[in-house]
Enzyme design. Structure first.
Site, mmCIF file in Angstrom:
data_model
loop_
_atom_site.group_PDB
_atom_site.id
_atom_site.type_symbol
_atom_site.label_atom_id
_atom_site.label_comp_id
_atom_site.label_asym_id
_atom_site.label_seq_id
_atom_site.Cartn_x
_atom_site.Cartn_y
_atom_site.Cartn_z
ATOM 1 N N GLU A 17 0.810 -1.221 0.000
ATOM 2 C CA GLU A 17 0.000 0.000 0.000
ATOM 3 C C GLU A 17 0.846 1.275 0.000
ATOM 4 O OE1 GLU A 17 -3.841 -0.898 2.460
ATOM 5 O OE2 GLU A 17 -2.271 -2.293 3.040
ATOM 6 N N SER A 152 -6.412 -3.396 1.930
ATOM 7 C CA SER A 152 -6.698 -2.912 0.572
ATOM 8 C C SER A 152 -7.050 -4.023 -0.402
ATOM 9 C CB SER A 152 -5.499 -2.136 0.008
ATOM 10 O OG SER A 152 -5.306 -0.973 0.733
ATOM 11 N N SER A 288 -11.230 11.078 1.258
ATOM 12 C CA SER A 288 -11.492 9.711 1.718
ATOM 13 C C SER A 288 -12.821 9.665 2.457
ATOM 14 C CB SER A 288 -10.370 9.233 2.636
ATOM 15 O OG SER A 288 -10.395 9.970 3.844
#
Ligand SMILES: Nc1ncnc2c1ncn2[C@@H]1O[C@H](COP(=O)(O)OP(=O)(O)O)[C@@H](O)[C@H]1O
Ligand SMILES: [Mg+2]
Length: 318
Positions: A17, A152, A288
């Site tokens: 990530e 993720s 986000s």
């Protein structure tokens, strides 16, 4: 001008990530109120090398904007503990528990946080039997195969047959020696933000992730670079209240501190909620879902950063 607080923003790191972390940390750097803070970016490379050796006196506080293993699982947090530098977010134990899908579920179950039906096994268990069906037979298809310690959607497969299961387990075992297999719950995906200390943290309004396709794979999540979401989520008030209550319970169950995003599966017909996971450093740009859920709850992004840094100092007592 009074002395500004020197904030080291940690970014990148050796986890898959890395890229997502660079985006999140840039957003933090851009939004930190410069009258209060003097940010320094510390980009950790993919081999885990630091460009500078952090120590007390060099910086006042660290904001580890790192996702996944190394940065979000207690390793960096433990390093910062040994250095005696205050840092934003969850401590060693909560970070480690939240990053491990087996440990996390055990903590949740002990505190009556509902989780989806699942089994887990090691690579050794898997290779040691020909009866692979026997390992998952308590579950119905479709299933999700996941490495225990990743994020993720990396290493995760949605499988509908034994053949796909075998391929999914092989993939998951390339990331971790422990694999979790979960039964699919056909559900809406709801999130809720937690912000605060150990004792009386706040919860945001819930949001709903709009899922393109069957599920949120890595591409859907990050490569499109937008999280498509409805904030606040269109939920009956009773369900929204239960989401908030369960988010607090999940945060408390892992011993969370600072921030977390709690992810839910909401089975609308049955009216049931499951906690899918808790993320101690969720995707953290101003766009986000975590930041937007707080925006919709009356905490704009720069204020969110300020509160998180205050919390870091409050925990360390400095
Ligand atoms: N049991 C399940 N039922 C339905 N969808 C699931 C289930 N497990 C995972 N998913 C889908 O896969 C995505 C990634 O799973 P998750 O456990 O959140 O992994 P990660 O930690 O990598 O984000 C979820 O956002 C959801 O879309
Ligand atoms: Mg997830």
């Amino acid at each position: 001008m009074t002395e500004r607080v020197r904030v080291a923003v940690l970014a990148g790191g050796p986890s898959p990530e890395h890229e997502v972390s660079l985006q999140s940390s840039q957003a933090v750097l851009d939004a930190l109120p410069k009258d209060l803070y003097e940010p320094v970016t510390v980009i950790i490379d993919r081999q885990g090398r630091w460009p500078v050796e952090l120590r007390r006196g060099l910086v006042d506080v660290v904001f580890p904007v790192l996702h996944g293993p190394f940065g979000e699982d207690g390793v960096v947090q433990g390093h910062l503990e040994t250095l005696g530098i205050p840092y934003v977010g969850c401590g060693v134990l909560a970070s480690a528990v939240a990053m491990n899908k087996v440990a996390m579920r055990r903590m949740f179950l002990a505190e009556d946080v509902p989780v989806t039906p699942y089994v887990w096994f090691t690579g050794h268990d898997w290779r040691g039997t020909v009866d692979h069906w026997g390992l998952v037979k308590s579950l119905d298809w479709p299933m999700y195969v996941k490495p225990a310690g990743m994020g993720s959607s990396i290493g995760i497969s949605r499988v509908t047959s034994m053949e796909e299961l075998r391929a999914g387990v092989d993939l998951a075992l390339s990331y971790d020696r422990v694999v979790v297999v979960e039964q699919e719950v056909r559900a809406r995906e709801v999130i809720c933000g937690v912000l605060g200390g150990f004792d009386t943290p706040d919860v945001s309004v819930p949001g709903e992730l709009i899922v393109p396709g069957d599920w949120l794979d890595y591409e859907a999540k990050y490569l499109s670079r937008v999280e498509i979401a409805m904030i606040p989520a269109a939920l009956p008030e009773r369900v929204a209240e239960e989401v908030r209550e369960l988010a607090l319970r999940a945060f408390r169950a892992i011993g969370g501190y600072g921030l977390s995003r709690v992810d839910f599966l909401y089975e609308e017909d049955a009216g049931r909620l499951y906690v899918l996971e808790i993320n101690t450093m969720p995707g953290f740009t101003s766009r986000s879902v975590y930041a937007r859920a707080w925006g919709a709850s009356g905490v704009p992004y720069p204020e969110l950063l300020r509160r998180l840094i205050d919390l870091a100092f409050a925990r360390s007592g400095s």
